[in-house]
Design an enzyme around this catalytic site. Structure first.
Site, PDB file in Angstrom:
ATOM      1  N   ASN A  95     -10.086  -0.179  -0.187  1.00 49.54           N
ATOM      2  CA  ASN A  95      -8.624  -0.154  -0.166  1.00 49.54           C
ATOM      3  C   ASN A  95      -8.092  -0.742  -1.472  1.00 49.54           C
ATOM      4  O   ASN A  95      -8.190  -1.937  -1.710  1.00 49.54           O
ATOM      5  CB  ASN A  95      -8.127  -0.964   1.038  1.00 49.54           C
ATOM      6  CG  ASN A  95      -6.623  -0.922   1.195  1.00 49.54           C
ATOM      7  OD1 ASN A  95      -5.890  -0.524   0.287  1.00 49.54           O
ATOM      8  ND2 ASN A  95      -6.143  -1.354   2.351  1.00 49.54           N
TER       9      ASN A  95
ATOM     10  N   HIS B 249      -3.593   7.240   2.215  1.00 50.98           N
ATOM     11  CA  HIS B 249      -3.953   5.921   1.698  1.00 50.98           C
ATOM     12  C   HIS B 249      -5.353   5.578   2.191  1.00 50.98           C
ATOM     13  O   HIS B 249      -5.654   5.720   3.383  1.00 50.98           O
ATOM     14  CB  HIS B 249      -2.934   4.894   2.200  1.00 50.98           C
ATOM     15  CG  HIS B 249      -3.356   3.476   2.016  1.00 50.98           C
ATOM     16  ND1 HIS B 249      -3.819   2.994   0.810  1.00 50.98           N
ATOM     17  CD2 HIS B 249      -3.377   2.433   2.884  1.00 50.98           C
ATOM     18  CE1 HIS B 249      -4.106   1.706   0.944  1.00 50.98           C
ATOM     19  NE2 HIS B 249      -3.858   1.351   2.191  1.00 50.98           N
TER      20      HIS B 249
ATOM     21  N   CYS C  30       0.810  -1.222   0.000  1.00 45.56           N
ATOM     22  CA  CYS C  30       0.000   0.000   0.000  1.00 45.56           C
ATOM     23  C   CYS C  30       0.843   1.272   0.000  1.00 45.56           C
ATOM     24  O   CYS C  30       0.374   2.335  -0.409  1.00 45.56           O
ATOM     25  CB  CYS C  30      -0.938   0.013   1.205  1.00 45.56           C
ATOM     26  SG  CYS C  30      -2.059  -1.403   1.269  1.00 45.56           S
TER      27      CYS C  30
END
Length: 325
Positions: free
Chosen positions: A282, A252, A115
């Site tokens: 996500n 994020h 990520c």
């Protein structure tokens, strides 16, 4: 003092057409829309078609970024793709993107920091541009995270989605001050001792399989809020700015509670947070550029704005970046 800065001149995004709602997931796993929204803020995610590779998602986002930068594939001399779900073990997805875009011979490789990959990739591209080794860089975050899901695990399968975001970076002349456009400061971190908190249980040299994503959510949440906050302040210090000076916080998009926790810990006004987690969940390395593109498209983020980007992912890896658009 004149310095070379890496300036974002175009931003692009792509989400595959298929939308999977929380209600859709409630039909295949023991969950509900209320349960997911309350704990994560996620309402839907996008899922790549069976015949869509990550490179296909990346190419769509890249084309949009190039168009907005007034550039063509022929101008591109560096492509970096941040991904944890590559098309193939090799070649790099970036090389496949290069071919599909019709870009000429240049530099192309992938960055794998899960990520955090997009922030890591920006830092790498910044180094190429600062040393004069690239004049038009494509930095892409692209993921098909749904390919890594265990659809019987309600703690993880509801969290992730597919998509891609991209930026074009070009050299710009600055004066070495915080008023310069471009990359101003980075803080990158990793702690391999925390691997077991978030990982995929497969790989070519271990199981010979792709594997499935595994996560200890409560532990990841705790480390995310603390570690990301430290990196944010470190990046701001390197940039020569304070966190309150930031116009827009682009985190994020992992979990709305993490976004709020980090913002609160760092004293960032909620009105400055770009949150798109409800729309696409996500998307790992793609989530920051997707949120970036969203903020530009809706008119909130404007040229000259001071931006703060941050992420945390498996590894554990984390990092932050301060830039002026």
């Amino acid at each position: 003092m004149s310095v070379v800065r890496s300036v974002v001149t175009g931003v692009g995004a792509y989400l595959p057409p298929q939308i999977v709602t929380n209600e859709d997931l409630s039909k295949i796993v023991d969950t509900s829309d209320e349960w997911i929204v309350e704990r994560t803020g996620i309402r839907q995610r996008h899922k790549a078609a069976d015949d869509q590779a990550v490179s296909d998602l990346a190419v769509e986002a890249a084309r949009q970024a190039l168009e907005r930068a007034g550039k063509s594939p022929a101008d591109v001399d560096l492509i970096i793709v941040a991904t944890t779900t590559p098309d193939l073990t090799f070649p790099a997805t970036a090389a496949i993107v290069q071919r599909k875009l019709g870009a000429g011979v240049g530099i192309a490789f992938d960055v794998q920091a899960v990520c955090s990959g997009f922030v890591y990739a920006l830092s790498v591209a910044d180094g190429f541009i600062a040393r004069g080794n690239a004049k038009c860089a494509l930095v892409i975050g692209a993921e098909a995270m749904t390919r890594l899901m265990d659809w019987t695990d309600r703690g993880t399968c509801v969290l992730f989605g597919d998509g891609a975001g991209a930026v074009v970076l070009e050299p710009g002349e600055g004066q070495g001050t915080t008023a310069d456009r471009g990359m101003l400061g980075f803080a990158l971190r990793a702690d391999g001792t925390k691997q077991d908190l978030l990982y995929v249980d497969g790989g070519p040299s271990t199981t010979g399989t792709v594997g499935k994503l595994r996560m200890l959510g409560n532990q990841v949440f705790k480390h995310a809020v603390i570690n990301i906050s430290e990196a944010i302040h470190a990046a701001a210090e390197k940039a020569g700015v304070t966190v309150p000076e930031v116009d827009w916080f682009i985190p994020h998009q992992a979990n709305q509670r993490i976004l709020q926790g980090v913002a609160n810990r760092c004293g960032i006004d909620e009105d400055k947070v770009i949150s798109t987690v409800a729309l696409h969940a996500n998307t790992s390395a793609a989530s920051i550029p997707l949120a970036f593109a969203h903020g530009v498209a809706d008119g909130r983020i404007k040229p000259g704005d001071l931006l703060l980007l941050e992420a945390m992912g498996g590894g554990l890896t984390w990092g932050a970046c301060v830039l002026r658009l």
